[in-house]
Design a protein around this motif. Structure first.
Motif, PDB file in Angstrom:
ATOM      1  N   GLY A   1     125.830  47.777  52.223  1.00  0.00           N
ATOM      2  CA  GLY A   1     124.881  48.301  51.343  1.00  0.00           C
ATOM      3  C   GLY A   1     123.879  47.151  50.944  1.00  0.00           C
ATOM      4  N   LEU A   2     122.650  47.669  50.786  1.00  0.00           N
ATOM      5  CA  LEU A   2     121.586  46.424  50.300  1.00  0.00           C
ATOM      6  C   LEU A   2     121.251  47.102  48.698  1.00  0.00           C
ATOM      7  CD1 LEU A   2     119.940  43.984  50.809  1.00  0.00           C
ATOM      8  CD2 LEU A   2     118.148  45.477  51.546  1.00  0.00           C
ATOM      9  N   PHE A   3     121.660  45.947  47.922  1.00  0.00           N
ATOM     10  CA  PHE A   3     121.346  46.364  46.360  1.00  0.00           C
ATOM     11  C   PHE A   3     120.180  45.709  45.964  1.00  0.00           C
ATOM     12  CE2 PHE A   3     125.611  47.175  47.163  1.00  0.00           C
ATOM     13  CZ  PHE A   3     126.216  48.221  45.980  1.00  0.00           C
ATOM     14  N   VAL A   4     119.208  46.470  45.165  1.00  0.00           N
ATOM     15  CA  VAL A   4     117.951  46.095  44.930  1.00  0.00           C
ATOM     16  C   VAL A   4     117.656  46.370  43.392  1.00  0.00           C
ATOM     17  CG1 VAL A   4     115.214  46.313  45.344  1.00  0.00           C
ATOM     18  CG2 VAL A   4     116.910  46.295  47.048  1.00  0.00           C
ATOM     19  N   VAL A   5     117.155  45.466  42.534  1.00  0.00           N
ATOM     20  CA  VAL A   5     116.708  45.906  41.271  1.00  0.00           C
ATOM     21  C   VAL A   5     115.293  46.135  41.185  1.00  0.00           C
ATOM     22  CG1 VAL A   5     118.775  44.490  40.319  1.00  0.00           C
ATOM     23  CG2 VAL A   5     116.469  43.644  40.569  1.00  0.00           C
ATOM     24  N   ASP A   6     114.708  46.986  40.233  1.00  0.00           N
ATOM     25  CA  ASP A   6     113.566  47.479  39.879  1.00  0.00           C
ATOM     26  C   ASP A   6     113.096  46.838  38.550  1.00  0.00           C
ATOM     27  OD1 ASP A   6     110.876  48.177  39.467  1.00  0.00           O
ATOM     28  OD2 ASP A   6     111.125  50.240  39.946  1.00  0.00           O
ATOM     29  N   VAL A   7     112.629  45.614  38.261  1.00  0.00           N
ATOM     30  CA  VAL A   7     112.498  44.962  36.975  1.00  0.00           C
ATOM     31  C   VAL A   7     111.925  45.749  36.019  1.00  0.00           C
ATOM     32  CG1 VAL A   7     111.492  42.930  35.822  1.00  0.00           C
ATOM     33  CG2 VAL A   7     112.223  42.960  38.171  1.00  0.00           C
ATOM     34  N   THR A   8     110.777  46.521  36.333  1.00  0.00           N
ATOM     35  CA  THR A   8     110.071  47.287  35.321  1.00  0.00           C
ATOM     36  C   THR A   8     110.369  48.892  35.112  1.00  0.00           C
ATOM     37  OG1 THR A   8     108.199  47.794  36.733  1.00  0.00           O
ATOM     38  CG2 THR A   8     108.235  45.610  35.489  1.00  0.00           C
ATOM     39  N   ALA A   9     111.662  49.322  35.749  1.00  0.00           N
ATOM     40  CA  ALA A   9     112.213  50.612  35.633  1.00  0.00           C
ATOM     41  C   ALA A   9     112.338  50.949  34.343  1.00  0.00           C
ATOM     42  CB  ALA A   9     113.021  50.851  36.473  1.00  0.00           C
ATOM     43  N   PRO A  10     111.794  52.060  33.800  1.00  0.00           N
ATOM     44  CA  PRO A  10     112.040  52.536  32.378  1.00  0.00           C
ATOM     45  C   PRO A  10     113.344  53.186  32.294  1.00  0.00           C
ATOM     46  CG  PRO A  10     110.784  54.225  33.552  1.00  0.00           C
ATOM     47  CD  PRO A  10     110.713  53.004  34.300  1.00  0.00           C
ATOM     48  N   GLU A  11     113.925  53.637  31.214  1.00  0.00           N
ATOM     49  CA  GLU A  11     114.998  54.420  30.835  1.00  0.00           C
ATOM     50  C   GLU A  11     115.006  55.725  31.612  1.00  0.00           C
ATOM     51  OE1 GLU A  11     117.841  55.894  27.396  1.00  0.00           O
ATOM     52  OE2 GLU A  11     115.821  55.105  26.867  1.00  0.00           O
ATOM     53  N   GLY A  12     116.048  56.107  32.201  1.00  0.00           N
ATOM     54  CA  GLY A  12     116.255  57.105  32.855  1.00  0.00           C
ATOM     55  C   GLY A  12     116.005  56.989  34.466  1.00  0.00           C
ATOM     56  N   GLU A  13     115.140  56.029  34.691  1.00  0.00           N
ATOM     57  CA  GLU A  13     114.663  55.628  36.324  1.00  0.00           C
ATOM     58  C   GLU A  13     115.679  54.588  37.080  1.00  0.00           C
ATOM     59  OE1 GLU A  13     112.350  57.033  38.146  1.00  0.00           O
ATOM     60  OE2 GLU A  13     111.576  58.275  36.551  1.00  0.00           O
ATOM     61  N   PRO A  14     115.900  54.525  38.118  1.00  0.00           N
ATOM     62  CA  PRO A  14     117.117  53.469  38.751  1.00  0.00           C
ATOM     63  C   PRO A  14     116.407  52.401  38.554  1.00  0.00           C
ATOM     64  CG  PRO A  14     116.501  55.423  40.336  1.00  0.00           C
ATOM     65  CD  PRO A  14     115.495  55.517  39.110  1.00  0.00           C
ATOM     66  N   LYS A  15     117.309  51.461  37.881  1.00  0.00           N
ATOM     67  CA  LYS A  15     117.212  49.935  37.771  1.00  0.00           C
ATOM     68  C   LYS A  15     117.800  49.035  38.510  1.00  0.00           C
ATOM     69  CE  LYS A  15     115.922  50.204  32.814  1.00  0.00           C
ATOM     70  NZ  LYS A  15     116.074  49.442  31.848  1.00  0.00           N
ATOM     71  N   VAL A  16     118.910  49.846  39.388  1.00  0.00           N
ATOM     72  CA  VAL A  16     119.890  49.259  40.530  1.00  0.00           C
ATOM     73  C   VAL A  16     119.771  50.272  41.464  1.00  0.00           C
ATOM     74  CG1 VAL A  16     121.644  47.904  41.267  1.00  0.00           C
ATOM     75  CG2 VAL A  16     120.818  47.758  38.977  1.00  0.00           C
ATOM     76  N   LEU A  17     119.150  49.876  42.830  1.00  0.00           N
ATOM     77  CA  LEU A  17     119.363  50.709  43.922  1.00  0.00           C
ATOM     78  C   LEU A  17     120.249  50.431  45.219  1.00  0.00           C
ATOM     79  CD1 LEU A  17     115.504  51.177  44.126  1.00  0.00           C
ATOM     80  CD2 LEU A  17     116.941  53.407  43.593  1.00  0.00           C
ATOM     81  N   ARG A  18     120.935  51.411  45.799  1.00  0.00           N
ATOM     82  CA  ARG A  18     121.661  50.840  46.776  1.00  0.00           C
ATOM     83  C   ARG A  18     121.039  51.482  48.150  1.00  0.00           C
ATOM     84  NH1 ARG A  18     125.097  52.455  50.633  1.00  0.00           N
ATOM     85  NH2 ARG A  18     126.840  51.066  51.373  1.00  0.00           N
ATOM     86  N   VAL A  19     120.739  50.475  49.190  1.00  0.00           N
ATOM     87  CA  VAL A  19     119.833  51.073  50.268  1.00  0.00           C
ATOM     88  C   VAL A  19     120.756  50.888  51.478  1.00  0.00           C
ATOM     89  CG1 VAL A  19     117.737  50.698  51.703  1.00  0.00           C
ATOM     90  CG2 VAL A  19     117.746  50.182  48.957  1.00  0.00           C
ATOM     91  N   ASP A  20     120.599  52.040  52.199  1.00  0.00           N
ATOM     92  CA  ASP A  20     121.368  51.890  53.566  1.00  0.00           C
ATOM     93  C   ASP A  20     120.385  51.814  54.673  1.00  0.00           C
ATOM     94  OD1 ASP A  20     122.482  52.746  56.322  1.00  0.00           O
ATOM     95  OD2 ASP A  20     123.733  53.794  55.305  1.00  0.00           O
ATOM     96  N   VAL A  21     120.075  50.386  55.097  1.00  0.00           N
ATOM     97  CA  VAL A  21     118.836  50.056  55.759  1.00  0.00           C
ATOM     98  C   VAL A  21     118.986  50.724  57.281  1.00  0.00           C
ATOM     99  CG1 VAL A  21     118.587  47.811  54.513  1.00  0.00           C
ATOM    100  CG2 VAL A  21     120.163  48.050  56.565  1.00  0.00           C
ATOM    101  N   ARG A  22     119.969  51.038  57.680  1.00  0.00           N
ATOM    102  CA  ARG A  22     120.126  51.688  58.986  1.00  0.00           C
ATOM    103  C   ARG A  22     119.450  53.273  58.941  1.00  0.00           C
ATOM    104  NH1 ARG A  22     126.397  50.397  60.783  1.00  0.00           N
ATOM    105  NH2 ARG A  22     126.435  50.666  58.501  1.00  0.00           N
TER     106      ARG A  22
END
Length: 343
Positions: A75-96
């Motif tokens: 799995g590819l893990f990605v962060v969203d620097v400016t995500a507010p509370e309640g929105e995903p700040k760390v995401l896991r992506v299945d690139v396939r």
């Protein structure tokens, strides 16, 4: 990190009024010949869109993807620097499968990088806004504060990080951005989080950081000087030498995160342009990775970082702007390793 400081400052101000506290690179001849981004230098690699991961958040007015890193399960893990509370700040992506799911959110952190520790296998995140490094289980549970507090009398603004083979952390500290002074540092934190040591200071918004292919030294970038330096380290983590290695002619773009492939090539992310500059270890410009011109014109502004598939050459680049946060792919020049992922 990425859109920052400006990228850093701009981004973190959007997350909430985040006060940045104040916390020299020696020029060398090696980088001058690589005055690196001369127009036409190297070849152009055209990246292709994989999927959109985020939209601009109403609360913060932006989205900024960072820190792509592959976990052991692929799995590819990605962060969203400016995500507010309640929105995903760390995401896991299945690139396939081109799917995504939320891994972590909270009401406080502004996470600018992600990296897995070779020591305990946990996912480490830098919280730029609060001067902390946190860790969590890859499933998002068991969140812990690994390090916080001052280092040599000043709190960090940790941006990116790299691990050595024993699991000790090396952090780019963008301290002092609001003042516009060269107060940035490179900081080493022991793997138990008990001791932090300044390895370099007097830096201009320290940003990207990565070990070279042989773990003999660290490449690090300074966002407001558009330069990449090399910090040779000895066996106990101390500094052996330091010099300016590459001067990046980025125009309006600035140097962001750094990744290194198995051949020792550097992938330098650009804040202010949805592209990456690729250099060899001697500072020669090998290529420029770009998104299609139509995508850039539609509102993509920065390519912050890249993860290259471990043992493969498929690369995944985080790209953001008013159009949202996207994942793009291209063929890297060599295989991916630990230094090609996260940070």
């Amino acid at each position: 990190m990425r859109r920052l400081p400006l990228r850093s400052l701009t981004v973190l101000a959007a997350v909430g009024s985040l006060a940045l506290t104040g916390c020299g690179t020696q020029p060398g001849d090696a980088g001058d010949r690589a005055a690196a981004g001369a127009p036409g230098a190297g070849r152009t690699i055209r990246a292709q869109q994989v999927m959109q991961l985020t939209e601009v958040h109403e609360q913060t007015g932006m989205t900024l993807l960072e820190g792509p890193v592959f976990g052991q399960d692929g799995g590819l893990f990605v962060v969203d620097v400016t995500a507010p509370e309640g929105e995903p700040k760390v995401l896991r992506v299945d690139v396939r499968k081109k799917t995504k799911r939320a891994v972590h959110t909270d009401g406080r952190g502004a996470y600018t990088s992600a990296q897995f520790s070779p020591y305990d296998g946990r996912l480490y995140l830098t919280d730029f806004a609060h001067g902390e490094i946190v860790s969590l289980h890859p499933d998002g549970g068991d969140v812990r504060t690994f390090f916080s507090g001052e280092v040599d009398g000043a709190r960090m603004n940790p941006d990116d990080l790299a691990f050595d083979q024993d699991g000790h952390l090396y952090v780019s500290d963008s301290c002092g951005l609001r003042e516009g002074e060269a107060l940035g540092r490179v900081v080493r934190v022991d793997r138990d989080g008990e001791k932090a040591t300044v390895l370099a200071d007097g830096l201009a918004a320290t940003n990207g950081i990565s070990f070279d292919a042989e773990y003999r030294g660290l490449w690090f970038s300074e966002l407001t000087e558009n330069r990449i330096s090399y910090l040779a380290v000895n066996a106990d983590g101390g500094v052996a030498s330091r010099h300016t290695a590459i001067r990046v002619d980025g125009g309006i773009a600035q140097t962001d995160s750094i990744a290194v492939d198995a051949d020792g090539n550097l992938y330098q992310g650009l804040h202010g342009r949805p592209a990456m500059a690729v250099y060899d270890r001697h500072g020669e410009r090998l290529a420029t990775v770009e998104v299609p011109a139509r995508a850039a014109a539609a509102g993509l502004e920065s390519a912050t970082n890249v993860a290259i598939t471990p043992g493969g050459t498929k690369a995944y680049m985080t790209v953001s702007g008013p159009a949202g946060g996207y994942l793009y792919t291209f063929d890297a020049l060599a295989e991916g390793t630990r230094q090609s992922n996260g940070g």
